[in-house]
Design an enzyme around this catalytic site. Structure first.
Site, short mmCIF file in Angstrom:
data_model
loop_
_atom_site.label_atom_id
_atom_site.label_comp_id
_atom_site.label_asym_id
_atom_site.label_seq_id
_atom_site.Cartn_x
_atom_site.Cartn_y
_atom_site.Cartn_z
N SER A 13 -14.34 56.23 38.03
CA SER A 13 -15.06 56.27 39.41
C SER A 13 -15.40 55.00 39.71
CB SER A 13 -15.82 57.47 40.35
OG SER A 13 -17.04 56.99 39.09
N LYS A 17 -11.93 52.70 46.40
CA LYS A 17 -10.54 52.97 46.98
C LYS A 17 -10.36 53.22 48.06
CE LYS A 17 -9.99 56.65 44.86
NZ LYS A 17 -10.51 58.10 44.82
N GLY A 18 -11.72 53.27 48.55
CA GLY A 18 -12.20 53.47 49.66
C GLY A 18 -12.12 52.55 50.59
N GLU A 139 -5.95 58.79 50.84
CA GLU A 139 -6.49 57.80 50.31
C GLU A 139 -7.14 60.17 48.94
OE1 GLU A 139 -10.77 56.21 50.75
OE2 GLU A 139 -11.05 57.18 48.55
N THR A 190 -5.21 50.38 32.27
CA THR A 190 -4.37 50.83 33.48
C THR A 190 -3.26 51.49 33.18
OG1 THR A 190 -5.26 48.73 34.69
CG2 THR A 190 -3.00 49.44 34.84
N GLN A 191 -2.23 51.28 31.68
CA GLN A 191 -1.73 51.90 31.15
C GLN A 191 -1.27 53.20 31.14
OE1 GLN A 191 0.06 50.14 27.72
NE2 GLN A 191 -0.85 48.18 28.19
N LYS A 222 2.76 42.19 31.94
CA LYS A 222 2.43 43.22 31.03
C LYS A 222 2.12 44.60 31.60
CE LYS A 222 -0.30 44.21 26.52
NZ LYS A 222 -1.14 43.38 26.25
N CYS A 380 -33.70 59.06 64.40
CA CYS A 380 -33.44 60.35 64.51
C CYS A 380 -35.19 61.16 63.70
CB CYS A 380 -32.34 60.62 63.48
SG CYS A 380 -31.73 62.42 63.58
N GLN A 384 -38.85 60.86 65.64
CA GLN A 384 -39.46 62.20 65.57
C GLN A 384 -41.12 61.55 64.79
OE1 GLN A 384 -37.25 65.38 63.46
NE2 GLN A 384 -35.81 64.73 64.91
N HIS A 514 -27.57 58.84 65.76
CA HIS A 514 -27.26 57.69 64.50
C HIS A 514 -26.37 56.06 65.30
CE1 HIS A 514 -29.45 59.84 61.24
NE2 HIS A 514 -28.58 61.18 61.77
N GLU A 516 -26.25 53.84 63.88
CA GLU A 516 -25.80 52.62 63.09
C GLU A 516 -24.23 53.21 62.52
OE1 GLU A 516 -27.79 55.50 62.54
OE2 GLU A 516 -27.70 56.41 60.73
N1 GLN Z 1 -34.58 66.26 59.44
C1 GLN Z 1 -34.64 66.31 60.80
C2 GLN Z 1 -33.66 67.60 62.21
O1 GLN Z 1 -32.86 67.43 61.62
C3 GLN Z 1 -33.82 64.87 62.01
C4 GLN Z 1 -32.56 65.17 61.17
C5 GLN Z 1 -31.59 62.96 60.61
O2 GLN Z 1 -33.07 62.34 60.17
N2 GLN Z 1 -30.68 63.04 60.46
O3 GLN Z 1 -33.98 67.19 62.94
#
Ligand code: GLN
Length: 542
Positions: A13, A17-18, A139, A190-191, A222, A380, A384, A514, A516
């Site tokens: 693994s 692949k991703g 995939e 591989t084979q 090969k 997130c 908090q 989030h 990101e």
């Molecule tokens: N644990 C927090 C909540 O559930 C924050 C979750 C997170 O950071 N994704 O609100």
């Protein structure tokens, strides 16, 4: 006409692949085709939402609120196509669907079996929700030979039979290891892996070989001979320094060209990969450098923060700077050792997280950034914790806490039981199932004009992806704002704080969502672009 490319993996693994699927998607796009990348995951969890990030890596979230495998993040970053619920399924979800039908009596008294009922459900998933894409790249998770992935392999074998011949292609990714003692690359694994695949009725049309060095022609020949394919269908996948080099190398080695040839498509124009080349050269030869401390709980597995580290890289690409990450365990802060580690960083990021372990340490990191005037991005859970810290130490709410850690006198962070999504109301109770019950997916937010965050976004109306149960308690807004913590962004109905910033600080931001998850190499997310710019400015101060 939609064609299907199935990508399986063999030998071991973690072969990438991703990334191979994502890179092939981007190459076909560069040739002008519409693509969509999907993943079938063999495990029994209904989705990865309930799995520990240390066990399985990050849980990726789509706009429409699916909790998915992290590979969908690669697909989005490489192709720019937003994934949906229809792009990731697990054995667990397939079985719960089949069993739900059985309980309803939909099978009319028949015996419910893996073939045809489970395999039919898989085939339906693979071929559903297609919008005229030229290629669906699918995939298959796991490694050929695992018991778990057999129903998926059987389903794609059947699809290979049922769909017109020229509409499907099977690609197998394997490992060609170098044996130090023998001084040789070895093709035997591989084979064997191809043999295993053939034993379930799938004959690969192409073998992609992961290797740490170039594969000599004799070895390629090969492999081709043993796998019943031409040598041009044995494509090397040599290790790279940056993942954004992968499409460039694959193209050089004829991957996409060979795929089109398989489908009988004449290749008229060469794809233009200049933008990929520009990104790679920015990553390899940056002008500046910053050090960012990421204070989190799951730092032992880099995959646990995959999108985050990519988004930080994108921020670096935007600023022509190398971003060095210093992963610090939040628990270290609780012993006061952590503060020392923050001495030479240019910015602090506290990412998402769950549970009380390490929470106090994250608050200490936020406090350090506030008091030492260091750029701070709280995502997130990281937002908090910054809010609790400010409540306790700026606003004098000594018993401020989160109900995630148990009952408390001043729940500045509390469980949200009801919220709006468009015109509908979604609800959740304290005793609900753990799986799939968070505020998930894309929600709009309104940013206040004149705040730092609205400057960063260059507007006041945003859409970002969420994954959390708890929210900043709007009832504390006045007290916290008086103390200098601005609630700069709210849900459109004004009840859910979405972003906060410290007024008396050049760059201290918390976001409930989030960011990101939506950052791409070609369009770095504005928050990461600005955070790295602030860290660069900080690095020039010292
Ligand atoms: N644990 C927090 C909540 O559930 C924050 C979750 C997170 O950071 N994704 O609100």
């Amino acid at each position: 006409m939609t064609r299907f490319i199935f990508i399986t993996g063999g030998v071991v693994s973690s072969l990438g692949k991703g990334l191979a699927s994502a890179a092939l998607g981007s190459l076909l796009q560069a040739r002008g085709y519409q693509v969509r990348v999907r993943k079938l995951d063999p495990y029994l969890n209904v989705d990865p939402g309930t799995m520990s990030p240390i066990e399985h890596g990050e849980v990726y979230v789509t706009d429409d609120g699916a909790e998915t495998d992290l590979d969908l993040g690669h697909y989005e970053r490489f192709t720019g196509v937003s994934a949906t619920k229809s792009d990731n399924v697990t054995t667990g979800r397939i079985y719960s669907e089949v069993l739900g039908k059985e309980r309803r009596g939909d099978y009319l008294g028949g015996t419910v079996q893996v073939i045809p009922h489970v395999t039919d459900a898989i085939k339906k998933f693979v071929t559903a929700d297609i919008n005229d894409e030229d290629f669906i790249i699918c995939e298959i998770g796991g490694t050929v030979g695992d018991i778990e992935s057999l129903p998926f392999l059987e389903a794609i074998r059947q699809l290979g039979n049922e769909l017109p011949d020229q509409d499907t292609m099977f690609i197998h990714l394997t490992l060609v290891p170098y044996l130090q003692a023998a001084g040789e690359l070895k093709t035997k694994p591989t084979q064997h892996s191809v043999k295993e695949l053939q034993s379930v009725g799938i004959r690969p049309d192409m073998v992609v070989c992961r290797c740490d060095r170039p594969i000599p022609e004799s070895q390629r020949n090969k492999i081709a001979l043993f796998c019943n394919i031409g040598p041009e269908s044995v494509v090397p996948a040599i290790d790279v320094d940056t993942i954004y080099q992968v499409p460039i190398n694959y193209h050089k080695d004829g991957f996409d060209g060979q795929v089109l040839k398989h489908f009988g498509i004449e290749q008229k124009i060469e794809p233009n990969l200049d933008s990929w080349k520009r990104i790679v050269s920015r990553i390899q030869e940056p002008e500046g450098e910053v050090k960012i401390a990421v204070v989190g709980k799951y730092i032992d597995l880099p995959d646990a923060y995959k999108s985050l580290s990519e988004a930080l890289n994108h921020g670096g690409i935007a600023n022509n700077a190398r971003v060095n990450l210093d992963w610090i365990s939040s628990e270290v802060f609780e012993t006061n050792e952590g503060i020392k580690k923050l001495g030479n960083v240019d910015g602090i990021l506290v990412p998402g997280g769950f549970g009380v372990r390490g929470a106090e340490g994250k608050m200490m990191a936020a406090r350090f950034a506030r008091e030492q005037v260091l750029p701070y991005l709280g995502i997130c859970f990281g937002m908090q914790m910054a809010v609790i810290e400010a409540a306790r130490n700026l606003a004098g709410i000594k018993n401020a806490g989160s109900t995630e850690f148990g009952a408390c006198d001043d729940p500045v962070i509390g469980l949200m039981t009801e919220w709006h999504r468009g015109d509908s109301v979604e609800t959740r109770g304290a005793g609900d199932n753990m799986g799939g019950t968070m505020r998930l997916g894309s929600y709009p937010a309104l940013l206040e004009k004149g705040t730092l965050i609205s400057d960063i976004y260059g507007g006041t109306s945003i859409d970002e992806r969420h994954r959390h149960r708890y929210e900043v308690n709007i009832n504390y807004r006045e007290k916290l704002e008086l103390a200098g913590l601005k609630f700069s962004g709210l849900s459109p109905d004004g009840t859910l704080p979405e972003t906060i910033e410290l007024l008396d600080h050049p760059w201290f931001i918390g976001v409930q969502y989030h960011p990101e998850l939506k950052s791409r190499p070609f369009s770095p997310h504005p928050l990461f672009r600005s955070f790295i710019a602030a860290a660069l400015a900080q690095s020039r101060l010292v």
